[in-house]
Scaffold this motif. Structure first.
Motif, PDB file in Angstrom:
ATOM      1  N   ILE A  18       0.844  -1.194   0.000  1.00  0.00           N
ATOM      2  CA  ILE A  18       0.000   0.000   0.000  1.00  0.00           C
ATOM      3  C   ILE A  18       0.877   1.240   0.000  1.00  0.00           C
ATOM      4  CG2 ILE A  18      -1.758   1.276   1.275  1.00  0.00           C
ATOM      5  CD1 ILE A  18      -2.649  -1.455   2.427  1.00  0.00           C
ATOM      6  N   CYS A  19       1.801   1.270   0.974  1.00  0.00           N
ATOM      7  CA  CYS A  19       2.664   2.450   1.103  1.00  0.00           C
ATOM      8  C   CYS A  19       3.844   2.067   1.976  1.00  0.00           C
ATOM      9  CB  CYS A  19       1.867   3.593   1.728  1.00  0.00           C
ATOM     10  SG  CYS A  19       2.884   4.971   2.276  1.00  0.00           S
ATOM     11  N   GLN A  20       5.036   2.281   1.482  1.00  0.00           N
ATOM     12  CA  GLN A  20       6.230   1.867   2.205  1.00  0.00           C
ATOM     13  C   GLN A  20       6.441   2.691   3.461  1.00  0.00           C
ATOM     14  OE1 GLN A  20       9.464   0.677  -0.106  1.00  0.00           O
ATOM     15  NE2 GLN A  20       8.000  -0.499  -1.319  1.00  0.00           N
ATOM     16  N   ARG A  21       5.958   3.921   3.402  1.00  0.00           N
ATOM     17  CA  ARG A  21       6.070   4.776   4.581  1.00  0.00           C
ATOM     18  C   ARG A  21       5.197   4.229   5.715  1.00  0.00           C
ATOM     19  NH1 ARG A  21       7.254  10.138   6.049  1.00  0.00           N
ATOM     20  NH2 ARG A  21       5.666  11.107   7.356  1.00  0.00           N
ATOM     21  N   LYS A  22       4.014   3.795   5.309  1.00  0.00           N
ATOM     22  CA  LYS A  22       3.097   3.211   6.277  1.00  0.00           C
ATOM     23  C   LYS A  22       3.736   1.975   6.930  1.00  0.00           C
ATOM     24  CE  LYS A  22      -1.733   1.681   6.358  1.00  0.00           C
ATOM     25  NZ  LYS A  22      -3.023   2.334   6.133  1.00  0.00           N
ATOM     26  N   LEU A  23       4.383   1.190   6.122  1.00  0.00           N
ATOM     27  CA  LEU A  23       5.088   0.016   6.640  1.00  0.00           C
ATOM     28  C   LEU A  23       6.175   0.439   7.631  1.00  0.00           C
ATOM     29  CD1 LEU A  23       6.291  -2.866   6.744  1.00  0.00           C
ATOM     30  CD2 LEU A  23       7.383  -2.387   4.555  1.00  0.00           C
ATOM     31  N   ALA A 148       9.511   8.594   1.957  1.00  0.00           N
ATOM     32  CA  ALA A 148       8.765   9.836   1.712  1.00  0.00           C
ATOM     33  C   ALA A 148       7.260   9.590   1.687  1.00  0.00           C
ATOM     34  CB  ALA A 148       9.205  10.441   0.388  1.00  0.00           C
ATOM     35  N   THR A 149       6.536  10.688   1.919  1.00  0.00           N
ATOM     36  CA  THR A 149       5.074  10.633   1.882  1.00  0.00           C
ATOM     37  C   THR A 149       4.610  10.349   0.458  1.00  0.00           C
ATOM     38  OG1 THR A 149       5.140  12.292   3.606  1.00  0.00           O
ATOM     39  CG2 THR A 149       3.034  11.951   2.546  1.00  0.00           C
ATOM     40  N   LEU A 150       3.574   9.546   0.345  1.00  0.00           N
ATOM     41  CA  LEU A 150       3.081   9.171  -0.983  1.00  0.00           C
ATOM     42  C   LEU A 150       2.414  10.317  -1.737  1.00  0.00           C
ATOM     43  CD1 LEU A 150       1.082   5.819  -1.096  1.00  0.00           C
ATOM     44  CD2 LEU A 150       3.237   6.375  -2.190  1.00  0.00           C
ATOM     45  N   VAL A 151       1.610  11.101  -1.009  1.00  0.00           N
ATOM     46  CA  VAL A 151       0.764  12.119  -1.619  1.00  0.00           C
ATOM     47  C   VAL A 151      -0.079  11.494  -2.728  1.00  0.00           C
ATOM     48  CG1 VAL A 151       0.620  14.462  -2.499  1.00  0.00           C
ATOM     49  CG2 VAL A 151       2.665  13.773  -1.253  1.00  0.00           C
ATOM     50  N   ILE A 154      -4.954   7.610  -1.818  1.00  0.00           N
ATOM     51  CA  ILE A 154      -5.154   6.627  -0.754  1.00  0.00           C
ATOM     52  C   ILE A 154      -4.828   7.204   0.625  1.00  0.00           C
ATOM     53  CG2 ILE A 154      -4.607   4.711  -2.351  1.00  0.00           C
ATOM     54  CD1 ILE A 154      -2.218   4.162  -0.418  1.00  0.00           C
ATOM     55  N   CYS A 155      -4.042   8.286   0.654  1.00  0.00           N
ATOM     56  CA  CYS A 155      -3.753   8.930   1.930  1.00  0.00           C
ATOM     57  C   CYS A 155      -5.041   9.376   2.630  1.00  0.00           C
ATOM     58  CB  CYS A 155      -2.844  10.136   1.733  1.00  0.00           C
ATOM     59  SG  CYS A 155      -1.233   9.715   1.066  1.00  0.00           S
ATOM     60  N   ARG A 156      -6.004   9.712   1.834  1.00  0.00           N
ATOM     61  CA  ARG A 156      -7.273  10.193   2.371  1.00  0.00           C
ATOM     62  C   ARG A 156      -7.950   9.187   3.289  1.00  0.00           C
ATOM     63  NH1 ARG A 156      -9.695  15.249   2.044  1.00  0.00           N
ATOM     64  NH2 ARG A 156      -7.947  16.404   1.217  1.00  0.00           N
ATOM     65  N   LYS A 157      -7.685   7.932   3.029  1.00  0.00           N
ATOM     66  CA  LYS A 157      -8.336   6.891   3.821  1.00  0.00           C
ATOM     67  C   LYS A 157      -7.379   6.288   4.832  1.00  0.00           C
ATOM     68  CE  LYS A 157     -10.514   4.812   0.198  1.00  0.00           C
ATOM     69  NZ  LYS A 157     -10.893   3.526  -0.371  1.00  0.00           N
ATOM     70  N   CYS A 158      -6.168   6.784   4.833  1.00  0.00           N
ATOM     71  CA  CYS A 158      -5.131   6.180   5.667  1.00  0.00           C
ATOM     72  C   CYS A 158      -5.179   6.776   7.076  1.00  0.00           C
ATOM     73  CB  CYS A 158      -3.769   6.456   5.035  1.00  0.00           C
ATOM     74  SG  CYS A 158      -2.399   5.810   5.978  1.00  0.00           S
ATOM     75  N   ALA A 159      -5.002   5.913   8.072  1.00  0.00           N
ATOM     76  CA  ALA A 159      -5.002   6.381   9.465  1.00  0.00           C
ATOM     77  C   ALA A 159      -3.857   7.352   9.740  1.00  0.00           C
ATOM     78  CB  ALA A 159      -4.910   5.195  10.414  1.00  0.00           C
ATOM     79  N   TYR A 160      -2.832   7.317   8.906  1.00  0.00           N
ATOM     80  CA  TYR A 160      -1.668   8.177   9.132  1.00  0.00           C
ATOM     81  C   TYR A 160      -1.796   9.551   8.472  1.00  0.00           C
ATOM     82  CZ  TYR A 160       0.881   4.142  10.931  1.00  0.00           C
ATOM     83  OH  TYR A 160       1.288   3.066  11.678  1.00  0.00           O
ATOM     84  N   GLU A 161      -2.921   9.813   7.857  1.00  0.00           N
ATOM     85  CA  GLU A 161      -3.015  11.052   7.080  1.00  0.00           C
ATOM     86  C   GLU A 161      -2.610  12.296   7.891  1.00  0.00           C
ATOM     87  OE1 GLU A 161      -6.797  12.609   6.130  1.00  0.00           O
ATOM     88  OE2 GLU A 161      -6.123  13.577   4.280  1.00  0.00           O
ATOM     89  N   PHE A 163      -0.848  12.472  10.475  1.00  0.00           N
ATOM     90  CA  PHE A 163       0.568  12.401  10.838  1.00  0.00           C
ATOM     91  C   PHE A 163       1.422  12.856   9.659  1.00  0.00           C
ATOM     92  CE2 PHE A 163       4.642  10.272  11.156  1.00  0.00           C
ATOM     93  CZ  PHE A 163       4.979  10.414  12.495  1.00  0.00           C
ATOM     94  N   CYS A 164       1.154  12.284   8.504  1.00  0.00           N
ATOM     95  CA  CYS A 164       1.992  12.584   7.339  1.00  0.00           C
ATOM     96  C   CYS A 164       1.856  14.020   6.857  1.00  0.00           C
ATOM     97  CB  CYS A 164       1.641  11.627   6.204  1.00  0.00           C
ATOM     98  SG  CYS A 164       2.167   9.943   6.552  1.00  0.00           S
ATOM     99  N   PHE A 165       0.660  14.573   6.984  1.00  0.00           N
ATOM    100  CA  PHE A 165       0.433  15.912   6.438  1.00  0.00           C
ATOM    101  C   PHE A 165       0.346  16.990   7.513  1.00  0.00           C
ATOM    102  CE2 PHE A 165      -0.812  12.852   3.311  1.00  0.00           C
ATOM    103  CZ  PHE A 165      -0.266  13.360   2.150  1.00  0.00           C
TER     104      PHE A 165
END
Ligand code: SF4
Lengths: 166, 330
Positions: A18-23, A148-151, A154-161, A163-165
């Motif tokens: 999904i996203c390496q940053r999330k991992l 790095a942040t994906l931008v 899918i960030c919109r639905k991510c619990a880390y949104e 945090f990342c932004f």
């Protein structure tokens, strides 16, 4: 036997797609408080991770999130928006099960909302691919700084949104 | 959306099944569903037991206690639930690295002084006479990039704050002119309001830190853990002008609060129960006021902005992004 098992949880393997940053964040125990479905489900898988008390927890996990029958390992998904990640996630279950000596050859993803199932054959090529991916997962986990942040949408639905932004 | 509950009246607070039950002295009862509660702020004389505290722990709800005068006395900070050894080690390392520590501390004060100036510029448009203060504070603020240690930083911060409070005489309708900041105990209305507001702010920020991996005792501007959850003091600096001071200006200039809302004993001035009620209503409203976030591109409340400020600190200590304190842009 178990020493052959990777210490990478299904959640981590899933996040890798999904996203390496999330991992990276997840594997450094940076989890978000918001109890979104995704996070909750991740926790279930995490807590029932395969290293401990294998059989029982496996059964638990299967009953809760997915199940197993003559056809193979089943995984139930709400939305089909991350299909590729779902495919690899269920294949990873098969991989783990096989490592533990359970003869499974197929993964099945059920999308009850769309009344649809997807069957995935487990092949030596896929197994090799999983093993390649595991090396990559480990690289991300070990990297000094967070990726790095994906931008992406899918960030919109991510619990880390937040945090990342922030 | 969960909310803060501020309990001003003397009562008994207890767990009743899966709700919180409040029983007032006059026999009245009130039930609060636990899912709605973000945190409790206790001002009245309350009776409670460990069954309640265990329940709050389980539900991850902090409880903040204020004394007779309305000032912060302590928190029930439930068992941490978002632990990360990795973050903790980095948080300590950032403190022990003088450059990194100064970088974070400097940014906190830079953000705070920007937000202070933002308040003054708003009033400058309405009342003449603030130019001198603004110029002076800007001069101090320009010194910040040159400071080489925390002591120096604190000194400039002190000058900024003194000048800022002094300027209140020029745009607030104060019944008596403000002379100087007296904290313990506050000696006049304005000092009482600042102290009360800062106590609330401290507890609010602490509540937000609780929901992150950050350890509240390790801080950068203030000395760590010195009887206090000092990281909460650090982050409060950025938001005090935007939240607490904003409430104070509104309450004074619209005459929502007047002398009768204060009690005076010996040499201590504090808000009466009614005064606190009015202050808290405005404070809580300010916390839930939303603004459009520039990166998220959606509305977020001030309370959420505080949470995101915690995330920014966390990000900077794990080497993700340089810390940029929140700066009002209006
Ligand atoms: S918000 Fe976007 S960048 Fe951040 S972890 Fe989630 S998907 Fe990745």
């Amino acid at each position: 036997m178990s020493s052959n098992l990777p210490d990478i949880t299904a959640t981590e393997f899933n996040y890798f797609h999904i996203c390496q940053r999330k991992l990276w964040l997840f594997s450094h125990d940076i989890e978000m408080e918001r109890e979104s479905d995704a996070v909750l489900m991740g926790k279930l898988i995490h807590e029932n991770s395969y290293q401990r008390e294998k059989k029982e927890i496996l059964i638990d996990g299967l009953v809760k999130i997915d199940f197993m029958d003559g056809e193979g390992v089943h995984e139930v998904k709400k939305s089909d928006s991350m299909e590729d990640a779902h495919v690899w996630q269920v294949l990873y279950y098969v991989y783990i099960l096989r490592k533990k000596g359970v003869e499974v050859n197929k993964g099945v993803i059920n999308y009850p909302k769309q009344k649809r199932t997807v069957e995935i054959e487990y092949t030596p090529e896929k197994e090799a691919e999983i093993e390649r991916k595991l090396v990559e997962v480990e690289k991300v986990r070990q990297s000094q700084d967070p990726p790095a942040t994906l931008v992406s949408k899918i960030c919109r639905k991510c619990a880390y949104e937040e945090f990342c932004f922030a | 959306m969960k909310r803060n509950y501020y309990l001003l009246k003397n009562s008994r607070i207890r767990r009743k099944d899966n709700t919180i039950c409040l029983e007032y002295e006059n026999g009245e009862k009130k039930n609060l569903p636990i899912e709605d509660v973000e945190a409790f702020y206790l001002f009245g004389e309350m009776d409670l037991n460990t069954k309640l505290l265990n329940f709050l722990s389980q539900e991850k709800i902090p409880l903040h206690v204020f004394n007779y005068y309305g000032y912060y006395s302590g928190s029930y900070y439930p068992r941490e639930y978002l632990n990360s050894g990795f973050v903790l080690v980095n948080q300590v390392e950032a403190y022990k690295n003088p450059e990194k520590r100064l970088e974070i501390a400097r940014e906190l004060i830079t953000g705070a002084s920007h937000n202070i100036l933002c308040n003054l510029k708003y009033y400058q448009n309405r009342r003449a006479g603030l130019e001198g203060h603004i110029e002076e504070i800007e001069k101090y603020k320009n010194k910040l990039p040159e400071v080489s240690c925390i002591m120096e930083l604190m000194a400039w911060e002190g000058h900024i704050r003194d000048r800022y409070y002094e300027s209140f005489n020029d745009f607030l309708d104060l019944p008596e002119p403000y002379k100087k900041r007296v904290k313990r105990p506050p000696d006049n209305m304005l000092n009482a309001l600042i102290s009360f507001g800062n106590s609330l702010m401290y507890a609010t920020v602490l509540g937000e830190i609780y929901h992150t991996q950050l350890n509240p005792t390790i801080s950068y501007l203030h000395e760590p853990g010195n009887r206090r959850f000092s990281l909460s003091l650090d982050i409060s600096e950025v938001f005090k002008p935007l939240i607490v001071d904003h409430v104070i200006f509104k309450l004074i200039n619209t005459r929502m609060l007047s002398e009768k809302d204060f009690d005076q004993d010996a040499n201590c001035c504090y808000l009466s129960e009614n005064g606190r009620k009015i202050f808290i209503r405005e404070y809580d409203e300010r916390l839930s006021t939303t603004i459009k976030h520039r990166h998220l591109k959606r509305n977020v409340s001030y309370r959420r902005l505080i949470r995101m400020e915690c995330y920014k600190i966390e990000k900077t200590i794990v080497g993700d992004a340089e810390y940029k304190a929140f700066q009002a842009w209006w």
